[in-house]
Design a protein around this motif. Structure first.
Motif, PDB file in Angstrom:
ATOM      1  N   GLN A 110      35.261  45.809  27.559  1.00 23.77           N
ATOM      2  CA  GLN A 110      34.136  44.896  27.343  1.00 23.77           C
ATOM      3  C   GLN A 110      33.085  45.095  28.419  1.00 23.77           C
ATOM      4  N   ASN A 111      31.852  44.732  28.085  1.00 28.17           N
ATOM      5  CA  ASN A 111      30.715  45.056  28.940  1.00 28.17           C
ATOM      6  C   ASN A 111      30.656  44.289  30.245  1.00 28.17           C
ATOM      7  N   ASP A 112      31.290  43.122  30.306  1.00 29.20           N
ATOM      8  CA  ASP A 112      31.141  42.283  31.487  1.00 29.20           C
ATOM      9  C   ASP A 112      31.582  42.990  32.759  1.00 29.20           C
ATOM     10  N   THR A 113      32.475  43.941  32.647  1.00 26.32           N
ATOM     11  CA  THR A 113      32.964  44.629  33.837  1.00 26.32           C
ATOM     12  C   THR A 113      32.090  45.817  34.229  1.00 26.32           C
ATOM     13  N   LEU A 114      31.118  46.163  33.414  1.00 21.18           N
ATOM     14  CA  LEU A 114      30.259  47.293  33.731  1.00 21.18           C
ATOM     15  C   LEU A 114      29.111  46.898  34.655  1.00 21.18           C
ATOM     16  N   TYR A 115      28.472  45.774  34.379  1.00 19.09           N
ATOM     17  CA  TYR A 115      27.278  45.376  35.125  1.00 19.09           C
ATOM     18  C   TYR A 115      27.364  43.875  35.282  1.00 19.09           C
ATOM     19  N   ALA A 123      19.432  44.829  41.808  1.00 12.61           N
ATOM     20  CA  ALA A 123      19.397  45.492  43.107  1.00 12.61           C
ATOM     21  C   ALA A 123      20.634  45.178  43.937  1.00 12.61           C
ATOM     22  N   GLN A 124      21.444  44.250  43.518  1.00 12.66           N
ATOM     23  CA  GLN A 124      22.618  43.852  44.291  1.00 12.66           C
ATOM     24  C   GLN A 124      23.806  44.748  43.942  1.00 12.66           C
ATOM     25  N   LEU A 125      24.818  44.651  44.789  1.00 13.03           N
ATOM     26  CA  LEU A 125      26.042  45.408  44.512  1.00 13.03           C
ATOM     27  C   LEU A 125      26.790  44.700  43.397  1.00 13.03           C
ATOM     28  N   ILE A 126      26.681  45.232  42.200  1.00 22.65           N
ATOM     29  CA  ILE A 126      27.264  44.582  41.040  1.00 22.65           C
ATOM     30  C   ILE A 126      28.024  45.612  40.217  1.00 22.65           C
ATOM     31  N   SER A 127      29.210  45.254  39.893  1.00 25.44           N
ATOM     32  CA  SER A 127      30.169  46.031  39.103  1.00 25.44           C
ATOM     33  C   SER A 127      30.213  47.506  39.451  1.00 25.44           C
ATOM     34  N   ARG A 128      29.575  48.396  38.653  1.00 17.98           N
ATOM     35  CA  ARG A 128      29.637  49.816  39.013  1.00 17.98           C
ATOM     36  C   ARG A 128      29.197  50.007  40.452  1.00 17.98           C
ATOM     37  N   LYS A 129      28.219  49.213  40.867  1.00 12.66           N
ATOM     38  CA  LYS A 129      27.700  49.346  42.222  1.00 12.66           C
ATOM     39  C   LYS A 129      28.664  48.821  43.267  1.00 12.66           C
TER      40      LYS A 129
END
Length: 280
Positions: A110-115, A123-129
């Motif tokens: 599911q997409n919630d874990t991607l971004y 710009a924040q450190l989020i999921s893939r980041k």
């Protein structure tokens, strides 16, 4: 271009690390003595980005112990989801003189874990980041084939199939495995804290990730990130592993690795992901 869903869901609120997750996990190890990565080790987005996939920028592949992992998350800051990943082995980490394992290809359900944030938080450190993990979307199927007479349901085999995200019903999976927990051995506690005692460094070091401008959930990074996750399971046992070759029509979705005939079946696990260390 990475595969996308026709109607992506609304992106949830940002969930910063550390994460503490509940899951069941299935480890399918293998060993590589080849100096070359298996075919299709990267998704197309990452394969086209030299900073993630080119030896002169991302470090040479050194082989060694590799792993296919299946994870069924029942509780995470991003909700429940399934995951399939491959760690082909160790890679040089340029500029450090060290080598570490790396996830080169990974799918989630599911997409919630991607971004894991709103468009305003890009710009924040989020999921893939957060951890530099190259997540893409797939469709998962977990079923229990009939067990032998007298075998409890908890010891029944597990059939796992993973499909391209938009594949219609009846399409072939690009990954298929039959997992059978050992029925003659007890379950025992296990923690990845024990791995260094057998010479295994479980830390992942991920190179910078590319972004897909047409799909904001596929965020990118500019830094090398090191993460040492901690998994603890009160009920771990061995399992028999049978994997099946992919149909040629979907073979490009998964690398041609061959796990051993045995692996690890980890139930009721707690999996903790810390804030990553910036290596470069």
């Amino acid at each position: 271009m990475a595969a996308v869903l026709a109607n992506p869901p609304v992106v949830p609120e940002y969930s910063p690390p550390p994460w503490t997750c509940k899951c069941s996990s299935y480890w399918l190890p293998f060993y590589s003595t080849s100096p070359s990565l298996p075919e299709n080790a990267y998704s197309p987005l990452e394969a086209a980005y030299p900073g993630f996939s080119a030896e002169n920028e991302a470090g040479a592949f050194r082989g060694g112990l590799g792993m296919v992992q299946l994870v069924r998350y029942s509780d995470t800051p991003a909700g429940a989801y399934d995951e399939l990943l491959v760690i082909p082995g160790a890679f040089d980490v340029p500029g450090t003189g060290s080598k570490n394992s790396r996830i080169t290809r990974i799918y989630v359900s599911q997409n919630d874990t991607l971004y894991n944030g709103t468009p305003r938080s890009a710009a924040q450190l989020i999921s893939r980041k957060i951890w530099g993990i190259p997540k893409h979307i797939a469709r998962f199927s977990f079923t229990h084939p009939p067990a032998s007479p007298g075998v409890p349901e908890s010891q029944a085999p597990l059939k796992v199939e993973v499909f391209p995200p938009s594949a219609p019903e009846g399409s072939p999976p690009f990954f298929k495995a039959l997992l059978q927990p050992f029925t003659w051995t007890p379950s025992l506690p296990f923690s990845t804290k024990t791995l260094p005692y057998v010479g295994i460094d479980a830390a992942l070091v991920q190179p910078p990730l590319p972004a897909d401008p047409d799909w904001p959930e596929l965020a990118g990074t500019q830094r090398w990130l090191k993460t040492l996750a901690l998994l603890q399971s009160p009920r771990t046992k061995g399992m028999w592993v049978q994997t099946f070759p992919a149909d040629p029509s979907v073979a490009e979705w998964w690398p041609a690795v061959k796990p051993w005939r045995f692996g690890m079946w980890l139930e009721d696990a707690t999996l903790s992901f810390p804030v990553p260390e910036v290596v470069r």
